[in-house]
Design a protein around this motif. Structure first.
Motif, PDB file in Angstrom:
ATOM      1  N   SER A 180      12.287  40.468  21.653  1.00  0.00           N
ATOM      2  CA  SER A 180      10.904  39.813  22.360  1.00  0.00           C
ATOM      3  C   SER A 180       9.611  40.972  22.086  1.00  0.00           C
ATOM      4  O   SER A 180       8.577  40.769  21.971  1.00  0.00           O
ATOM      5  N   THR A 189       6.448  31.311  20.693  1.00  0.00           N
ATOM      6  CA  THR A 189       6.676  29.888  21.020  1.00  0.00           C
ATOM      7  C   THR A 189       7.515  29.091  20.032  1.00  0.00           C
ATOM      8  O   THR A 189       8.352  28.253  20.448  1.00  0.00           O
ATOM      9  N   GLU A 191       9.930  30.069  18.174  1.00  0.00           N
ATOM     10  CA  GLU A 191      11.384  30.467  18.485  1.00  0.00           C
ATOM     11  C   GLU A 191      11.829  29.712  19.591  1.00  0.00           C
ATOM     12  O   GLU A 191      12.803  28.956  19.704  1.00  0.00           O
ATOM     13  N   ARG A 192      10.934  29.492  20.622  1.00  0.00           N
ATOM     14  CA  ARG A 192      11.435  28.885  21.876  1.00  0.00           C
ATOM     15  C   ARG A 192      11.654  27.304  21.765  1.00  0.00           C
ATOM     16  O   ARG A 192      12.667  26.504  21.999  1.00  0.00           O
ATOM     17  N   GLU A 193      10.611  26.915  20.915  1.00  0.00           N
ATOM     18  CA  GLU A 193      10.655  25.333  20.515  1.00  0.00           C
ATOM     19  C   GLU A 193      11.874  25.041  19.363  1.00  0.00           C
ATOM     20  O   GLU A 193      12.746  24.186  19.710  1.00  0.00           O
ATOM     21  N   ALA A 194      12.084  25.879  18.555  1.00  0.00           N
ATOM     22  CA  ALA A 194      13.206  25.939  17.661  1.00  0.00           C
ATOM     23  C   ALA A 194      14.535  25.857  18.405  1.00  0.00           C
ATOM     24  O   ALA A 194      15.404  25.178  18.067  1.00  0.00           O
ATOM     25  N   ALA A 195      14.753  26.658  19.269  1.00  0.00           N
ATOM     26  CA  ALA A 195      15.832  26.970  20.085  1.00  0.00           C
ATOM     27  C   ALA A 195      16.226  25.842  21.131  1.00  0.00           C
ATOM     28  O   ALA A 195      17.441  25.451  21.260  1.00  0.00           O
ATOM     29  N   SER A 196      15.142  24.840  21.480  1.00  0.00           N
ATOM     30  CA  SER A 196      15.354  23.625  22.287  1.00  0.00           C
ATOM     31  C   SER A 196      15.315  22.456  21.628  1.00  0.00           C
ATOM     32  O   SER A 196      15.600  21.490  22.077  1.00  0.00           O
TER      33      SER A 196
END
Length: 198
Positions: A180, A189, A191-196
């Motif tokens: 991070s 953001t 990467e968070r969206e891609a992970a979820s």
């Protein structure tokens, strides 16, 4: 993709947050987040043997990058009171570039200031004069108008940019920082969206 209003940006991402997340609170939190990445860098160095930590801090240029970050914060801090942010004011060659402890002390002062920023809400959108040199080949000083809110956004981006450089410098000495550190907010953001994503 259309641009969002400050209100939409302040509340985006957490429907449970109260409407007290004003733009100035969000900007202050972003600044704190960036400076906490600087803190992560200093703590990683401070875990090394003293001589090695100091050597990396100076010889890799870590101290210069952090001092440069601090200079920008101090220019904005001074500019709030004077009405003019002068980014040409620098503290080159001083203790902040050479001593980890002094750097950590300056960081603590700036973190305290960032936590107090929401008290300046009334002047966030008022016009401030900004001065900066703009040409490396000749002296060219360009004054222009901005706002405190806009310059705080610049501080966030500028801080992350230099943190990323420092992370790269430290990696040449096998000092690994969390993923991070040095990551732009929009990349985080993404990467968070891609992970979820399903």
């Amino acid at each position: 993709m259309s641009c969002k209003t400050l209100g939409q940006i302040a509340h985006h991402g957490d429907a449970n947050q109260a409407d007290t997340q004003t733009p100035e609170v969000v900007l202050a939190a972003g600044l704190v987040s960036g400076l906490l990445q600087v803190d992560t860098i200093l703590k990683a160095l401070q875990r090394l043997p003293q001589g090695q930590a100091q050597t990396h801090f100076v010889e890799l240029g870590v101290g210069k990058h952090l001092r440069h970050i601090y200079d920008h914060f101090l220019a904005v801090k001074k500019g709030i009171d004077s009405g003019c942010i002068d980014y040409n004011l620098r503290n080159r060659g001083g203790l902040l570039e050479a001593d980890i402890t002094a750097s950590a002390q300056q960081l603590a002062v700036l973190l305290t200031w960032c936590h107090q920023l929401p008290r300046y809400a009334a002047v966030f959108d008022q016009t401030l004069r900004v001065e900066s040199e703009v040409d490396c080949l000749q002296q060219a000083l360009l004054p222009f108008d901005s706002t405190l809110a806009r310059e705080l956004l610049y501080l966030i981006n500028h801080t992350i940019h230099h943190v990323a450089y420092v992370k790269l410098l430290l990696s040449t000495r096998q000092i690994v920082l969390p993923a991070s550190v040095g990551l732009a907010p929009s990349t985080a953001t993404f990467e968070r969206e891609a992970a979820s994503a399903p």
